[in-house]
Structures are given as C-alpha cells and as structure tokens.
Design a protein around this motif. Structure first.
Motif, PDB file in Angstrom:
ATOM      1  N   VAL A  18       0.848  -1.194   0.000  1.00 35.92           N
ATOM      2  CA  VAL A  18       0.000   0.000   0.000  1.00 35.92           C
ATOM      3  C   VAL A  18       0.883   1.242   0.000  1.00 35.92           C
ATOM      4  CG1 VAL A  18      -1.726   1.302   1.270  1.00 35.92           C
ATOM      5  CG2 VAL A  18      -1.871  -1.194   1.163  1.00 35.92           C
ATOM      6  N   SER A  19       0.521   2.174  -0.848  1.00 36.68           N
ATOM      7  CA  SER A  19       1.285   3.412  -0.961  1.00 36.68           C
ATOM      8  C   SER A  19       0.313   4.575  -1.124  1.00 36.68           C
ATOM      9  CB  SER A  19       2.230   3.331  -2.166  1.00 36.68           C
ATOM     10  OG  SER A  19       2.851   4.570  -2.408  1.00 36.68           O
ATOM     11  N   HIS A  20       0.780   5.782  -0.835  1.00 36.01           N
ATOM     12  CA  HIS A  20      -0.034   6.985  -1.012  1.00 36.01           C
ATOM     13  C   HIS A  20       0.634   7.903  -2.025  1.00 36.01           C
ATOM     14  CE1 HIS A  20      -1.382   5.495   2.926  1.00 36.01           C
ATOM     15  NE2 HIS A  20      -2.534   6.050   2.622  1.00 36.01           N
ATOM     16  N   SER A  21      -0.159   8.375  -2.958  1.00 35.23           N
ATOM     17  CA  SER A  21       0.353   9.270  -3.988  1.00 35.23           C
ATOM     18  C   SER A  21      -0.416  10.590  -3.956  1.00 35.23           C
ATOM     19  CB  SER A  21       0.214   8.636  -5.372  1.00 35.23           C
ATOM     20  OG  SER A  21       0.964   7.446  -5.451  1.00 35.23           O
ATOM     21  N   GLU A  45       4.935  10.211  -5.964  1.00 36.55           N
ATOM     22  CA  GLU A  45       4.683   8.774  -5.863  1.00 36.55           C
ATOM     23  C   GLU A  45       5.214   8.297  -4.514  1.00 36.55           C
ATOM     24  OE1 GLU A  45       2.969   5.497  -7.473  1.00 36.55           O
ATOM     25  OE2 GLU A  45       3.548   7.058  -8.900  1.00 36.55           O
ATOM     26  N   ASP A  46       4.439   7.472  -3.812  1.00 32.17           N
ATOM     27  CA  ASP A  46       4.854   6.921  -2.523  1.00 32.17           C
ATOM     28  C   ASP A  46       5.200   8.048  -1.536  1.00 32.17           C
ATOM     29  OD1 ASP A  46       5.222   4.797  -0.816  1.00 32.17           O
ATOM     30  OD2 ASP A  46       7.336   4.575  -1.291  1.00 32.17           O
ATOM     31  N   ALA A  47       4.235   8.906  -1.308  1.00 36.30           N
ATOM     32  CA  ALA A  47       4.441  10.052  -0.423  1.00 36.30           C
ATOM     33  C   ALA A  47       4.672   9.606   1.015  1.00 36.30           C
ATOM     34  CB  ALA A  47       3.231  10.979  -0.486  1.00 36.30           C
ATOM     35  N   THR A  48       5.451  10.384   1.734  1.00 34.14           N
ATOM     36  CA  THR A  48       5.723  10.081   3.140  1.00 34.14           C
ATOM     37  C   THR A  48       4.519  10.443   3.998  1.00 34.14           C
ATOM     38  OG1 THR A  48       6.650  12.265   3.603  1.00 34.14           O
ATOM     39  CG2 THR A  48       8.161  10.575   2.748  1.00 34.14           C
ATOM     40  N   PHE A  49       4.526   9.948   5.233  1.00 34.79           N
ATOM     41  CA  PHE A  49       3.437  10.264   6.155  1.00 34.79           C
ATOM     42  C   PHE A  49       3.355  11.768   6.396  1.00 34.79           C
ATOM     43  CE2 PHE A  49       1.941  11.041  10.518  1.00 34.79           C
ATOM     44  CZ  PHE A  49       0.676  10.458  10.456  1.00 34.79           C
ATOM     45  N   ALA A  50       4.518  12.425   6.505  1.00 35.94           N
ATOM     46  CA  ALA A  50       4.534  13.869   6.730  1.00 35.94           C
ATOM     47  C   ALA A  50       3.934  14.617   5.552  1.00 35.94           C
ATOM     48  CB  ALA A  50       5.970  14.335   6.981  1.00 35.94           C
ATOM     49  N   ALA A  96      -0.831   1.114  -5.196  1.00 33.45           N
ATOM     50  CA  ALA A  96       0.036  -0.035  -4.920  1.00 33.45           C
ATOM     51  C   ALA A  96       1.428   0.270  -5.443  1.00 33.45           C
ATOM     52  CB  ALA A  96      -0.520  -1.293  -5.585  1.00 33.45           C
ATOM     53  N   ALA A  97       2.439   0.157  -4.593  1.00 32.08           N
ATOM     54  CA  ALA A  97       3.831   0.368  -4.977  1.00 32.08           C
ATOM     55  C   ALA A  97       4.547  -0.974  -5.026  1.00 32.08           C
ATOM     56  CB  ALA A  97       4.526   1.309  -3.993  1.00 32.08           C
ATOM     57  N   ARG A  98       5.509  -1.092  -5.933  1.00 35.82           N
ATOM     58  CA  ARG A  98       6.234  -2.351  -6.077  1.00 35.82           C
ATOM     59  C   ARG A  98       7.091  -2.610  -4.848  1.00 35.82           C
ATOM     60  NH1 ARG A  98       4.484  -6.543  -8.608  1.00 35.82           N
ATOM     61  NH2 ARG A  98       5.923  -7.624 -10.021  1.00 35.82           N
ATOM     62  N   ARG A  99       7.135  -3.873  -4.442  1.00 40.04           N
ATOM     63  CA  ARG A  99       7.897  -4.260  -3.262  1.00 40.04           C
ATOM     64  C   ARG A  99       8.672  -5.544  -3.539  1.00 40.04           C
ATOM     65  NH1 ARG A  99       7.088  -7.365   1.946  1.00 40.04           N
ATOM     66  NH2 ARG A  99       5.543  -8.561   0.787  1.00 40.04           N
ATOM     67  N   TYR A 100       9.927  -5.538  -3.131  1.00 38.93           N
ATOM     68  CA  TYR A 100      10.781  -6.717  -3.237  1.00 38.93           C
ATOM     69  C   TYR A 100      11.126  -7.153  -1.815  1.00 38.93           C
ATOM     70  CZ  TYR A 100      11.023  -4.891  -7.961  1.00 38.93           C
ATOM     71  OH  TYR A 100      10.688  -4.419  -9.208  1.00 38.93           O
ATOM     72  N   LEU A 144      15.138   1.820  -6.189  1.00 39.22           N
ATOM     73  CA  LEU A 144      14.941   2.216  -7.584  1.00 39.22           C
ATOM     74  C   LEU A 144      13.457   2.340  -7.912  1.00 39.22           C
ATOM     75  CD1 LEU A 144      17.674  -0.015  -9.247  1.00 39.22           C
ATOM     76  CD2 LEU A 144      17.718   2.461  -8.987  1.00 39.22           C
ATOM     77  N   ALA A 145      12.640   1.454  -7.352  1.00 43.23           N
ATOM     78  CA  ALA A 145      11.199   1.527  -7.598  1.00 43.23           C
ATOM     79  C   ALA A 145      10.587   2.767  -6.958  1.00 43.23           C
ATOM     80  CB  ALA A 145      10.507   0.274  -7.066  1.00 43.23           C
ATOM     81  N   ASP A 146      11.117   3.150  -5.786  1.00 38.57           N
ATOM     82  CA  ASP A 146      10.605   4.339  -5.108  1.00 38.57           C
ATOM     83  C   ASP A 146      11.083   5.622  -5.772  1.00 38.57           C
ATOM     84  OD1 ASP A 146       9.407   2.640  -3.352  1.00 38.57           O
ATOM     85  OD2 ASP A 146      10.930   2.838  -1.790  1.00 38.57           O
TER      86      ASP A 146
END
Length: 688
Positions: A81-84, A132-137, A158-162, A292-294
């Motif tokens: 889960v990610s926030h944009s 993309e993938d914003a921080t909580f702050a 949805a953000a890619r995760r390894y 790299l994905a982030d």
C-alpha cells in the motif's frame, strides 16, 4: 345532390372540435415557450452556477501489478500500500499560487510542481501524479490544508515491493516511472505520465503480462473539489496483471546471493540440464530494487552508474571473462575429435614449464606434474599438457571448434542485454594486428582458457549443461509460466535447442568422467566441491588478474549419475578456483538438492599424489569403445590481443579480467608475459 340535415350537423361538430384542439395546442406551445424563457432568462444565472459548482471528473484506477514468484511459490516481488499525491484540472484555479503552496508543503522545486500543473490542465480524463509513494509527513500536510488545494488529492495506490532486496535482484530487475522517451513509443499502449514500467530483468521482459489493464472511475465534485458521489455506471474496474512464475529456486538462490556477498564481485548461474530452467541467477553487487522503484535522485543515480563495482552490471550475462582452466575441457574435446590426441595414448612429462621458441610457458605447479595423460591433465589441470596440445591444434582448429561448441554467441536467455563473449579466430587477430602480424604462441594461452578468449557465466553454465545432457544445450529461460491470479496457466516457455556440441558420444562420455575425477579423485583440483552421498563432477579455473587477486572459476554438475543441476561460479579478485569457487558451487548445489550434511573439510592437493595412489583409491570408469572420427582443418597459429594473462589452474593459474560491453568491468588486459611468468615477448614466431 345536397347533404342532409344530419350530415351538416356532423360536419359542423367536427370543425368545432378541430378549432378547440388548435387553441389547446397554441396554449400549450405558448406555455412551453414561456417556461423555457423563464428558465433561460429569469433563472439562467442560477442554473449556470449550479452546473459550474457540480461537475464530473474521471480518474484512472491503476491496475495492480502481477506478482513474481519462484518455482515453489515463494514471493519474489509483489505490491504494498502506498499513497500518492495527484493533481487534476480545475477551472478558474490560480496555478501559480498553488505551485508555491505545494512546493512548500511537499518540499519540491516550484518549477517541477508548475510543470505537473501544466500537464494536469491538458488531462481531461484523469490525474497527474505529483508525488509517488508520499511520506506520512507529506500526506499529513496535504490533508490538513486540503480546502486550500483545489484539485489536489491523496490516492491510495500499490507500490512495487521486493521482500528480499538481495535475492535475485538482477534477475527480477526493477520498475520505475515511465520516461518521456518511453512515452513516445508507448503512449499508444495506454501509458501515461506517472505510470510505472519495468526497467530491467523480468520486470522489463514480461512487462505486458505483469502490467494489467487500468480502470476508470467517475465522480461528481463541487467547486471546492469535494467528492460528492460516484457518477452513474460509467466506471470500469481495473484488471490486475498476471502472475509470473520463475524457474528460480529461492532456497538455492538465497545461498548463492549470500555466498557471493562475502566477496567484492561475482556471478553464479545454475541450470536444469534437461530443460533449460534457470535455477540460480545471481550477480553481485547489485542495486536495491526497492530504492529504484521508489525513485532515486540524480546524485544517487550518478553514484550507481559511476561506481567502480558497477552494481547495475548484470555479470551473469554482461560480463565476459577468460574461462581459464575450465576451457581445457573444450581443448581436450577438440584434440579427441580431430584425432590429435587419444585418451590412453598420449602422455607428456610436466617439469613445471614448457619451452616454445625462445619463450618459457610455466605450469601452475612449479615442481611439475610428472608423466601426465589426457585424463590426468584435466583432473590435475596440468598446463604443460595443454600447452603442447594447443600448439599441435593451432588457432584455426581450436577456435573453429570453440565456435561450434556454443561459445562466442548469445545463449538466448530471456533477459535483455546478453553479450556474446569473444572467440578470437585468425580473422579476429588479423583485424586486430594486421594480416599475419601476430604470434603463433598465442594458441598456448588459448588452450588453457587465457588471452582474448572470453565467456560469460551463463555460457559456461550452458556448456556444462550440454556436456551432461548428451551434447544438447537447451536454451536457458527464467520464465516457468504465466498464470492468472486464480491460478489458470496462460503460457509456458517453448523448449528449444540453443546448440548441439559437435562431439561424439565417446568424447562427451570422456568429459563427464574427467569432470567427475576433478572432484572425486584424490588428486583432483575440485575436492572442496564434494557432497557426501552423491558424486559431483566439475572443473576448476583460476584466471590471472594483473590488477589484483585472481578470478576464481568453477563449473560443476550433480548428481553425476543423473544430473539435476549444472552450475558455473565466477568470483572476481578472490583467488584460486578450487579453493574459492568450488565450495560456493557445493553449497548452492546442496541447497538446490536439499542436502543438509556438510562435506568434510578437505584442501586441494598441494603435491602430486603417487601414481599407485591414484590407481588404487580411484579408478575412472572405462571409456566407451571406439575412436572419435578425425575432422580437422588445422592451420597457422596466432598471438594475443593486448594479451590477457595466461597460466592455468591449481587451481592457482592465470587468466584475465571481466569485460563488459559498454564499460570495461574490471578489465585486465595484461601482457602475455603473465601466462609465461614474464619469460618471453609477444610476437615470437619461432615455436615448434
């Protein structure tokens, strides 16, 4: 004839009704006109404001990317889960003021935000991703001032995760935001700015299968940008991408990555000889695919691309090395096939050196190996035996057969960027030095896998697999199958042949027996690859490196009676192949075969064992009857292209460095004197 009284009365009644209907129609029409005039003139402003305050906006719903798994279902890549933070167009908005606010809240450059806002103004069917993938702050600051930021929204994506950043990272590759250059060719496929796309490895190779199909949602908004309600039934659900199952075995892969992590650099490739499945695909060092994905900064990317260890270089397919003494298997096979040598007929006396013209080529064992035949020459990795065999073969014959043995060409593995290595034929030397202006002595280096002969780890693994698969090299592939989220199989790779070794069955049988002796015989150089309970075949190699420690090679297969795995290990700047690469191969093979018991701690022999010891403790199987047919086109012998080192094994001998296509990877183009311990000069043609 005149109408009767009743007829006249009926006609008058009809005319009366017609006049009444006309008046009713006129009245209704007048009422309609009046009502329309009232809506348009008297209440037009009210309805204009209402239409402007409430409008419909469409938003793209990103399709979840498919999951990548290993052959047993271990997750190698999935999504989290990610926030944009996104932008959509708004009429009457002050974008200059909004750009300043967003730059301050999100800690971005104002010019970057302004560019995204300009892009949003032309986007009528969706939004543009600002962060993309914003921080909580960042999310908190946006939500606190949401009413001041028209058209700005925080989306859950949805953000890619390894899950394991060092596990098969070069095999998996990574994803990143689609570039402007990529959009020029992929916009027709539905890609938009802000979309994620596979950049390397499996993520790139199987992008169409993993990507899925985006959906769209329509919402009614008011002038303040507040969501009011969904708009009708016009939305379309996103279709998730398909799952990609790899042939990789995560257990063996993890061991390979961990063992390589103990050294500066190296690569390991393991195959299933019977079908080409890539069981292990390890290259070290490698980048963090999550970073790299982030998204990385310009400075971070520059650091990656300029690092002296080249973490973005996939050494399994893009780094080429002199194969060192592992190549003696090919030299032996060519000698057998051309009739130049026979297994039990040819013997030489190794005193630690071989004189060729005015030059002296030394063996890795200074005191020599004594009387050596072809089988012992491979088991003990005697350089002197192969110097003499190479001199008799000559470059045209040796390199011609080498090309036919699958080297100097790509294997066809399903990963982009594979390089073909190099097989230095006479034509290659003529181009390099001028026609006939190269030394015949170069063949001595080539015969022991040194000089300008270069192979990639995957080529070495394919050659090993071909030897144990009846001479057939199956095209290697990382893909096992593609399936839907529900598990329905959509496709599997088609089995194909990469090449067939041009060797007789008798020669292939001899190579297998020789490799078995390298590990299992008491005088073998690969004793550290032994695995209790099964027999292992292998061949050590040590490539000299003028810029540091030697590069360690080891190729192997197991179990010897019915091989399930063929492996190639290269460790840069690490030392001898028998001491360094062999135990790594052992550990990886044990992991794949699920063998837990550790082998006894043994060291490669430092001195030649007694001949009686060899015969009493280990006797190789008898060769198949019959002599190999003679097929030769021998000719002149050549030299060294800025000669890479030479010297054999011990595995203590020589070789050269890794080379890669665009930037030399640890390139070591040493002098031929390395192979000869500095006892001669390149260009001497007075050899026998």
């Amino acid at each position: 004839m005149t109408p009767s009284g009743n007829g006249i009365e009926a006609l008058e009644a009809a005319r009366s009704r017609s006049r009444g209907l006309r008046w009713v129609a006129v009245a209704l029409f007048a009422l309609t006109i009046a009502r329309l005039g009232w809506y348009q003139l008297a209440r037009g402003g009210f309805y204009r404001e209402l239409s402007e305050d409430n409008y419909v906006q469409g938003f793209v719903v990103r399709a979840p990317r498919g999951v990548i798994l290993d052959r047993h279902g271990t997750v190698l890549a999935d999504s989290r889960v990610s926030h944009s933070v996104t932008l959509s167009r708004r009429r009457g908005r002050d974008d200059v003021d909004l750009a300043k606010k967003l730059a301050l809240l999100l800690e971005l450059e104002e010019i970057e935000v302004a560019g995204r806002l300009a892009e949003a103004r032309t986007n009528f069917y969706g939004s543009v991703t600002l962060v993309e993938d914003a921080t909580f702050a960042q999310v908190s600051r946006i939500e606190e001032r949401r009413s001041e930021l028209p058209g700005v929204k925080v989306d859950v994506t949805a953000a890619r995760r390894y899950p394991e950043i060092r596990l098969a990272n070069h095999a998996l590759g990574y994803v990143g935001e689609v570039s402007e250059a990529e959009l020029e060719t992929k916009a027709s496929l539905g890609y938009r700015s802000g979309d994620m796309i596979g950049k390397a490895g499996m993520e790139r190779r199987y992008e169409p299968q993993l990507r899925g199909e985006d959906g769209i949602e329509y919402w009614v908004y008011d002038a303040s940008g507040r969501e009011l309600r969904p708009f009708g039934g016009h939305s379309r659900e996103a279709k998730p991408g398909h799952d990609v199952i790899l042939a990789i075995d995560a257990v063996a892969q993890r061991v390979a990555d961990e063992r390589l992590g103990e050294f500066a650099a190296g690569a390991i490739v393991a195959l299933d000889p019977s079908n080409g499945d890539v069981l292990v695909f390890a290259s070290h060092p490698g980048p963090d695919p999550n970073s790299l994905a982030d998204g990385v900064s310009t400075s971070e990317w520059s650091e990656l691309t300029s690092s002296p260890t080249h973490p973005l270089l996939n050494r399994t397919i893009q780094a080429a090395y002199p194969p060192a003494s592992a190549f003696k298997l090919v030299t032996a096979a060519v000698g057998l096939e051309t009739g130049i040598v026979a297994e039990r007929r040819e013997h030489v006396t190794c005193k630690g050196a071989y004189k060729y013209g005015i030059r002296t080529f030394r063996c890795w064992r200074a005191e020599g190996h004594g009387v050596v035949g072809l089988l012992d020459g491979i088991i003990e990795s005697c350089d002197v035996f192969f110097y003499q065999l190479g001199a008799r073969l000559g470059v045209p014959t040796l390199m011609g057969w080498t090309e036919r043995s699958g080297l100097g060409r790509v294997t066809g593995v399903d990963v982009a960027g594979e390089v073909p290595g190099n097989v230095p034929t006479p034509r290659w030397y003529d181009r390099r030095y001028g026609r006939g202006k190269w030394s015949r002595g170069v063949v001595l280096n080539l015969a022991i896998g040194q000089g300008e002969l270069l192979v990639t780890p995957i080529q070495a693994a394919c050659l090993t697999a071909a030897i144990v698969n009846g001479g057939v090299a199956v095209t290697p592939h990382l893909l096992k199958q593609v399936q839907t989220r529900s598990g329905r199989v959509l496709g599997t790779p088609k089995r194909s042949t990469a090449y067939e070794l041009p060797y007789s069955d008798e020669t292939i049988d001899f190579l297998r027996r020789a490799m078995l002796g390298v590990v299992e015989a008491p005088n073998g150089t690969g004793k550290l690859a032994r695995i209790p309970g099964i027999e292992v075949g292998g061949k050590t190699g040590t490539a000299q490196n003028p810029h540091g420690e030697n590069h360690a090679w080891f190729i192997a297969f197991a179990p010897a009676d019915d091989p399930e795995i063929a492996i190639a290990v290269i460790v840069e700047n690490a030392g001898g192949g028998g001491a360094i690469a062999a135990p790594i191969a052992r550990d990886v093979m044990k992991a794949y075969l699920r063998i837990e018991d550790a082998p006894p701690a043994v060291r490669p022999p430092e001195t030649e064992p007694a001949r009686s010891e060899l015969l009493t403790e280990w006797e190789p199987p008898e060769p198949t009857a019959g002599e190999a047919s003679v097929r030769t086109h021998d000719g002149h012998a050549p030299p060294q292209e800025r000669p890479s080192p030479g010297a054999g094994d011990g595995d203590q001998g020589g070789g050269g460095p890794a080379r890669e296509p665009r930037r030399p990877e640890a390139a070591t183009e040493g002098a031929e004197g390395d192979a000869t311990r500095g006892t001669g000069t390149q260009g001497d043609d007075r050899g026998p």
